[in-house]
Scaffold this active site. Structure first.
Site: not given
Ligand code: AMP
Ligand code: TRP
Length: 327
Positions: A111, A193, A196
């Site tokens: 970041k 990955k 968002k």
């Molecule tokens: P975040 O979107 O980074 O706030 O992640 C929220 C939760 O979703 C966390 O537990 C992440 O590890 C999981 N997560 C985010 N992106 C992925 C992805 N592409 N595949 C699997 N898990 C994800």
């Protein structure tokens, strides 16, 4: 009963990766554990947020928690900033974390990449996350693999503080990570990955997308030129990602799917996957729309904050006492 804690940032909608990686576990775990699910709004301001939108996003995520099946009678659902213990414990932990270990966090490095200077909050983000977890004497933290390093830091901090201030200061938590298959990749670039923040909307499927957007994203998804449907993450990351999503949402094994598509092209696989995704998401959207604008949602979050605070206050009293803080 074990105590479970997890958090999701209120930044935009949740996508299939969040759903399959995190939310499905949240729902499973609440049957046999005491679960606390937090909308981590304090984490989200480590990067600039529009205040009006942030307020809406907090409710969006809370409504999505409920829509996927988190039951507020079984679990605590609340916004992080409604319980002051997070920030308070965050500071205490900050005084026990080292700049060296924080500068090794890959999420921070990503970041802050290329910037000469970054907000101190972005740097200390993992310490606030440790506070979230330790504040509730958490045993288990269900998260995606990308959070492994942060969980390790949380454990290190807990063990370090316990060594200095008494073994009963913190419960040392364990991460509960996903199976490899649960890592959902971007549809336009299956080597990174699903996230968002990727600029291309077609790289992800958000839980609130309509059928035409879902169709477009899947039909346009990147595959390869071999034309054979088989599972091979290295050689065929695109097709493997589609198979993974299909399998996770349909309950059919990847092996069975590969067999049933033998001799067929990617077009058929994609067309069927559109249907599988649309059908899986429809009931979530229905429940989301029922609750999103209601007073009931506000009441659930207020009640959650009250219950969370009752636990947090006890931990803070104990921790302050061990540190010699206050009267
Ligand atoms: P975040 O979107 O980074 O706030 O992640 C929220 C939760 O979703 C966390 O537990 C992440 O590890 C999981 N997560 C985010 N992106 C992925 C992805 N592409 N595949 C699997 N898990 C994800
Ligand atoms: N850092 C996590 C993420 O980006 C979100 C988070 C904040 C979290 N605090 C937490 C997850 C505590 C689990 C427990 O996904």
């Amino acid at each position: 009963m074990a105590r479970v804690f997890s958090g999701v940032q209120p930044t935009g909608n949740l996508h299939l990766g969040n759903y399959l990686g995190a939310l499905t576990q949240f729902v499973e775990l609440q049957e046999e554990n005491e679960c606390i699910y937090c909308v981590v709004d304090m984490h989200s301001i480590t990067v600039p947020q529009d205040p009006k939108l942030l307020k809406e996003h907090i409710k969006d995520i809370a409504a999505l928690y409920l829509a996927v099946g988190v039951d507020p009678k079984k679990s605590i659902v609340f916004a992080q900033s409604d319980v002051s213990g997070h920030a308070e414990l965050g500071w205490i932990l900050m005084c026990n974390a080292y700049t060296g270990e924080l500068s090794r966090m890959t999420q921070f490095k990503q970041k802050a990449q290329g910037k000469e200077s970054a907000p101190a909050g972005l740097f200390s983000y993992p310490v606030l996350m440790a506070a979230d977890i330790l504040l509730y004497d958490t045993d288990i933290v269900p998260v995606g693999n990308d959070q492994k390093q942060h969980i390790e830091l949380t454990r290190d901090l807990a063990i370090r503080v316990n060594g200095k201030y008494g073994e009963d200061t913190f419960v040392v938590p364990d991460g509960r990570f996903l199976k490899e298959g649960a890592r959902i990749m971007a549809l336009d670039d299956p080597t990174s990955k699903m996230s968002k923040s990727a600029p291309n909307e077609l790289s992800r499927i958000s839980l609130l997308d309509d059928a035409s957007k879902i169709k477009k994203a899947i039909m346009k998804s990147t595959t390869d030129s071999e034309g054979v449907i088989r599972f091979d993450i290295k050689e065929k990351p695109g097709v493997s990602n589609l198979l993974n999503i299909y399998s996770a949402l349909s309950g059919k094994s990847v092996e069975d799917l590969v067999k049933s598509y033998e001799g067929q092209g990617y077009g058929n696989l994609k067309k069927d996957l559109v249907e599988v995704v649309v059908n899986a998401i429809a009931p979530i959207q229905e429940r989301y729309n029922q609750i999103r604008q209601t007073q009931e949602l506000v009441d659930i979050l207020n009640d959650g904050a009250e219950r969370a605070n009752a636990i947090a206050e006890k931990t803070m009293a104990r921790v302050k006492d061990h540190f010699g803080l206050g009267l």
